[in-house]
Design an enzyme around this catalytic site. Structure first.
Site, PDB file in Angstrom:
ATOM      1  N   LYS A   1       0.393   4.560  -1.738  1.00 27.22           N
ATOM      2  CA  LYS A   1      -0.406   4.864  -0.553  1.00 27.22           C
ATOM      3  C   LYS A   1      -0.572   6.369  -0.351  1.00 27.22           C
ATOM      4  O   LYS A   1      -1.509   6.810   0.300  1.00 27.22           O
ATOM      5  CB  LYS A   1       0.185   4.186   0.669  1.00 27.22           C
ATOM      6  CG  LYS A   1       0.029   2.664   0.540  1.00 27.22           C
ATOM      7  CD  LYS A   1       0.317   1.895   1.770  1.00 27.22           C
ATOM      8  CE  LYS A   1      -0.070   0.436   1.596  1.00 27.22           C
ATOM      9  NZ  LYS A   1       0.655  -0.229   0.479  1.00 27.22           N
TER      10      LYS A   1
HETATM   11  C1  LIG Z   1       0.168  -1.425  -0.231  1.00 21.35           C
HETATM   12  C2  LIG Z   1       0.849  -1.760  -1.518  1.00 21.35           C
HETATM   13  C3  LIG Z   1       0.315  -2.720  -2.423  1.00 21.35           C
HETATM   14  C4  LIG Z   1      -0.939  -3.494  -2.126  1.00 21.35           C
HETATM   15  O1  LIG Z   1      -2.106  -2.715  -2.264  1.00 21.35           O
HETATM   16  P1  LIG Z   1      -3.498  -3.221  -1.642  1.00 21.35           P
HETATM   17  O2  LIG Z   1      -4.427  -2.076  -1.834  1.00 21.35           O
HETATM   18  O3  LIG Z   1      -3.215  -3.489  -0.194  1.00 21.35           O
HETATM   19  O4  LIG Z   1      -3.909  -4.431  -2.381  1.00 21.35           O
HETATM   20  C5  LIG Z   1       0.997  -2.935  -3.608  1.00 21.35           C
HETATM   21  N1  LIG Z   1       2.151  -2.295  -3.899  1.00 21.35           N
HETATM   22  C6  LIG Z   1       2.692  -1.371  -3.062  1.00 21.35           C
HETATM   23  C7  LIG Z   1       3.976  -0.727  -3.426  1.00 21.35           C
HETATM   24  C8  LIG Z   1       2.065  -1.065  -1.846  1.00 21.35           C
HETATM   25  O5  LIG Z   1       2.622  -0.156  -1.013  1.00 21.35           O
END
Ligand SMILES: *Cc1c(COP(=O)(O)O)cnc(C)c1O
Length: 501
Positions: free
Chosen positions: A116
């Site tokens: 993120k």
């Molecule tokens: C948010 C997240 C995901 C999922 O990603 P999306 O874009 O919501 O599909 C997968 N792995 C981790 C570690 C995350 O923080």
């Protein structure tokens, strides 16, 4: 370039409006009206640039109401070696010993050790510039309800960014000790963190109520402030994710792992469908992607959707060891539906209405056909997730986190089923140290230490890999935030935190 709402095509906004507003008034998401297209010659030229150069080019084609200078400032502030540990914030690692070769796109070298950061490090810069263009320089107040990862990544992104304040609410007993410590020790003059007596849904509902509370909004307005959102449906979080798929392809060209024009498959551990959707945009912009492999944990609503065309959220919710994918309504899927129907806003609006009214919808045959021709859906439970972590560590000497392991497991299922050996790029979304307990359990045989910090140390000792600096320094960091409040005290906490009570 302008943007439409997925639920009302008549609505047309600029990039700055889309980013400042986050979501359209009638609940639709903003999507670009057209996409820039790159030839293989242009992609080859991009491989001569560094990550920031590639980002600047792609951003400029989407954010046409920004000056190149504004884009350069944002990119240069976000993707520094200081924040991401090296000049390339999203490097590719190659796993080449075993029977299935994989290229792992590591998206977790940022300040909070999860992918993120790739979007939340740049969003604050795009947002403040968007606010200037649309709301004449009001201060943006970001409210976040978090179950862990998003809150910390948003805090790190907005920390000390001029023209912003950020408040994060988390459920007092609903996050891991590591996540709690990450947030309680957050640095920055414009941040605050409050624990609430309730669960994540309480926090989320509380935040939504504050967003629409006329009295609070009035107080903000008097003080030249405006609420804004950093959540994952904001176009400003999606666009940065398109960049790293191009960048991975460029790096692989440069490193001789691909020849220009070679196809790749993309494998993504999926929750809210943002990350995988970004790769779909990349394909439509000219990146030669053959298949999108959508990996879920036991909350396999997307696997069923891709296989049957029916999206049905009426099912048991599982709490898994890959918590960032514990989700039953994947918001960004709405954007994919809009594109697969060639922009049929009425159809999309009606499916979304059915989802909220009856918990399910079924797409028509044409959409189902397009969906299954480019997407493969699969899932992996906790037991197989840990087995995959162990196998990858023992056989390939590659240590991965629980979310990445779900992706690798589903990719292996895909290869076994189809025999498709196209070069695969696996999106790796978190550092193994962020989920130290589950990873340590998978790779060691002994009993686990008591607390999470000792587990981090034990994981490092067992695997002889370094603890990422941002997690290593947590143990001794000063605790700055200890406030806990009841759900109905949240409005007061916001006004108090902003000193406008
Ligand atoms: C948010 C997240 C995901 C999922 O990603 P999306 O874009 O919501 O599909 C997968 N792995 C981790 C570690 C995350 O923080």
């Amino acid at each position: 370039m302008n943007y439409n709402s997925t639920r009302n095509k008549q609505k047309v906004v600029t990039a700055a409006q889309a980013i400042a507003q986050g979501i359209s008034d009638e609940g639709g998401l903003f999507v670009p009206q057209s996409l820039p297209k790159y030839t293989m010659e242009e992609i080859k030229a991009m491989s001569g640039m560094d990550y920031r150069g590639r980002a600047k080019k792609i951003f400029a084609d989407f954010l046409t109401d920004f000056t190149q200078e504004e884009i350069n400032e944002s990119v240069d502030a976000a993707y520094t070696a200081e924040k991401f540990g090296s000049e390339n914030p999203a490097p590719v690692s190659y796993i080449e010993n075993g029977s299935t070769k994989m290229s792992v796109l590591e998206l977790w070298h940022g300040p909070t050790c999860a992918f993120k950061d790739m979007a939340l490090q740049i969003l604050p810069h795009l947002l403040t510039k968007s606010m200037k263009k649309t709301y004449s320089g009001k201060e943006a107040v970001i409210l976040v309800a978090t179950s862990g990862d998003t809150g910390k990544a948003a805090l790190e992104g907005f920390k000390d960014v001029d023209g912003t304040k950020i408040m994060v609410f988390y459920p007092v007993n609903g996050v891991s000790p590591m996540q709690k410590r990450q947030m309680a020790t957050q640095k920055g003059e414009n941040v605050s963190v409050v624990a609430i007596e309730g669960n994540f849904d309480d926090a989320q509902t509380g935040v939504k109520k504050i967003f629409t509370n006329a009295e609070i909004k009035g107080k903000l307005s008097e003080n030249n402030m405006l609420f804004s959102s950093a959540n994952s449906i904001n176009w400003g979080r999606l666009l940065p994710q398109v960049v790293y798929y191009f960048s991975a392809y460029c790096d692989m060209l440069k490193e001789g792992k691909l020849q220009p024009g070679d196809e790749i498959n993309v494998v993504v551990p999926t929750g809210n469908f943002g990350n995988i959707l970004a790769s779909f945009y990349a394909m439509n912009m000219g990146l030669p992607i053959r298949k999108f492999i959508c990996a879920s944990n036991s909350n396999n609503v997307l696997t069923d959707f891709i296989r049957t065309g029916t999206y049905d959220k009426k099912r048991t919710f599982y709490t898994t060891i890959s918590p960032s994918m514990d989700i039953l309504v994947s918001s960004n899927l709405e954007r994919l539906l809009y594109h697969l129907t060639d922009g049929d806003d009425q159809k999309v609006a009606s499916w979304m209405e059915q989802l909220s009214a009856s918990g399910e919808y079924t797409v028509d045959a044409a959409v189902k056909e397009k969906l299954t021709s480019c997407f493969y859906g699969g899932f992996c439970d906790d037991e197989n997730t840990q087995k995959t972590i162990r196998d990858m560590y023992l056989n390939e000497n590659y240590l991965c986190d629980t979310h990445t392991a779900v992706a690798i497991n589903v990719y292996q299922q895909y290869v076994a089923e189809t025999g498709d050996n196209t070069t695969a790029v696996i999106a790796s979304t978190a550092s193994p140290y962020k989920f130290a307990k589950s990873v340590l359990e998978a790779v060691s045989n002994g009993t686990l230490p008591e607390d999470e910090f000792s587990m981090v140390d034990a994981l490092s000792a067992t695997t002889k890999t370094p603890v990422p600096a941002p997690l290593a320094s947590l143990k001794d960091a000063e605790v700055r935030f200890t406030q806990t409040c009841k759900v109905d005290e949240m409005p007061g906490a916001v006004l108090g935190g902003l000193s406008i009570g």
